[in-house]
Design a protein around this motif. Structure first.
Motif, PDB file in Angstrom:
ATOM      1  N   GLY A 198       0.842  -1.555   0.235  1.00 17.13           N
ATOM      2  CA  GLY A 198       0.031  -0.178   0.258  1.00 17.13           C
ATOM      3  C   GLY A 198       1.278   1.037  -0.031  1.00 17.13           C
ATOM      4  N   ALA A 199       2.069   1.271  -0.130  1.00 21.94           N
ATOM      5  CA  ALA A 199       3.049   2.261   0.057  1.00 21.94           C
ATOM      6  C   ALA A 199       2.894   3.563  -0.832  1.00 21.94           C
ATOM      7  N   ARG A 200       2.700   4.202  -1.191  1.00 17.20           N
ATOM      8  CA  ARG A 200       2.845   5.458  -2.544  1.00 17.20           C
ATOM      9  C   ARG A 200       4.429   5.449  -2.794  1.00 17.20           C
ATOM     10  N   GLN A 201       4.001   5.225  -4.640  1.00 21.08           N
ATOM     11  CA  GLN A 201       5.126   4.863  -5.233  1.00 21.08           C
ATOM     12  C   GLN A 201       5.867   6.362  -5.480  1.00 21.08           C
ATOM     13  N   GLU A 202       5.106   6.944  -6.641  1.00 25.28           N
ATOM     14  CA  GLU A 202       5.014   7.877  -7.561  1.00 25.28           C
ATOM     15  C   GLU A 202       3.529   8.654  -7.549  1.00 25.28           C
ATOM     16  N   ALA A 203       3.961   9.873  -8.220  1.00 22.54           N
ATOM     17  CA  ALA A 203       2.393  10.475  -9.006  1.00 22.54           C
ATOM     18  C   ALA A 203       3.227  11.332  -9.638  1.00 22.54           C
ATOM     19  N   LEU A 204       1.812  11.673 -11.019  1.00 22.77           N
ATOM     20  CA  LEU A 204       2.144  12.243 -12.059  1.00 22.77           C
ATOM     21  C   LEU A 204       1.186  13.357 -12.232  1.00 22.77           C
ATOM     22  N   ARG A 205       0.939  14.365 -13.169  1.00 22.62           N
ATOM     23  CA  ARG A 205      -0.068  15.264 -13.803  1.00 22.62           C
ATOM     24  C   ARG A 205      -0.231  14.149 -15.017  1.00 22.62           C
TER      25      ARG A 205
END
Length: 326
Positions: A198-205
């Protein structure tokens, strides 16, 4: 007064790191669901079946399919030509295939439905559910809880195993065996989480008006940017936008055929569904079919390549579901 100047290289690095990250400082990017399309100019491919109300989602598995609409759900299994109503206590928000038939999000529960329409277990959720996603193996289920900003992971038997706090409003989900992709319509952002922890890895628009997401094989996730009329394909590890391709005519819904490595996109203003090979550097159109009017949902059976498309006119009391053999 002396001012400290940052080196040019530092400024460039700051700009590069911030350029694609989601931001809460821009206006709501949510694109309204299309409500109009011209009358079809071509006969829809395959076969069509009427449903009593306008469909909002569907799933296809083998010779059967499941359809959801406002306050209603239906199944159909060939050779039957009509749909069978499924009694639901609430308004279904999403449906996917599962090892047990179909899984529908209805209110604050996930309801399992057999191919013949028989309801099975109802898995409780801690809040009203929204989008749903199941990995190819089907051994767990992810469900968005928009009101709380969470995504809950359920085991193969419906037990809650973990909760992911997104800090936003999870609007659409996609999953492969290792990752869960969360699309936030308001932010037009794509965030990837580790499915095991459940760990957040990456995010992008994700463009200027993200409306749909699908797992596209080999760690890729595809997004429809409905505002700009584009198909976006992201790679993971790290998360990068690898392909950006124009889809004229109002792209909306999305489904991936892992058996043939083809990404299907509905084109609402043209009453079409287009298939793209995304294995190369640029998406390449490999198929296009005439659909029912205003195709708002699409699903594909990766074992057979059979497509299902759902649509209806804005004022039509009935909806249409279309089945297109491979």
């Amino acid at each position: 007064m002396m001012r400290r100047l940052l080196p040019l290289t530092t400024l460039l690095l700051l700009t590069a790191c911030d350029a694609g990250a989601p931001s809460s400082n821009h206006p709501d990017a949510t694109v309204p669901t299309p409500t109009w399309a011209p009358a079809p100019s071509h006969t829809p491919a395959g076969t069509t079946t009427r449903v009593p109300s306008g469909p909002t989602g569907l799933a296809v598995k083998g010779d059967g399919l499941a359809v959801i609409a406002k306050d209603a759900a239906f199944v159909r299994h060939e050779p039957a030509t009509d749909v069978t109503s499924v009694t639901v206590d609430g308004s279904p928000s999403a449906v996917v295939t599962g090892s047990d038939g179909y899984r529908m999000v209805v209110g604050a529960s996930v309801v399992t439905v057999a191919a013949d329409g028989t309801k099975g277990a109802a898995w409780p959720l801690p809040a009203e559910g929204g989008a749903i996603a199941v990995p190819p193996a089907g051994d767990w289920t992810a469900v968005a809880l928009p009101a709380t900003g969470d995504v809950i992971i359920l085991s193969a038997t419906g037990a809650a195993t973990r909760t992911i706090h997104t800090g936003g409003r999870p609007s659409a989900l996609a999953a492969d065996e290792e990752r869960i992709a969360v699309l936030d319509f308001a932010e037009s952002s794509l965030t990837v989480y580790d499915a095991a922890t459940g760990a957040r890895q990456e995010a992008l628009r994700a463009g200027d008006g993200a409306a749909a997401v699908a797992a596209a094989g080999n760690g890729r996730f595809a997004v429809v940017d409905a505002r700009d009329g584009e198909l976006l394909v992201f790679e993971t590890g790290p998360l990068l936008l690898r392909q950006r391709y124009p889809v004229p005519g109002g792209p909306w819904a999305l489904a991936y055929d892992s058996g043939r490595d083809v990404l299907w996109v509905t084109v609402t203003q043209r009453n079409e569904v287009a298939g793209y090979d995304v294995t190369g550097g640029t998406p390449r159109e490999v198929a296009r079919h005439a659909t029912v009017r205003l195709p708002l949902a699409v699903a594909v059976d990766p074992r057979t390549g059979t497509l299902a498309v759902a649509g209806s006119g804005a004022t039509a009391p009935e909806g249409l579901v279309q089945r297109i053999p491979a």
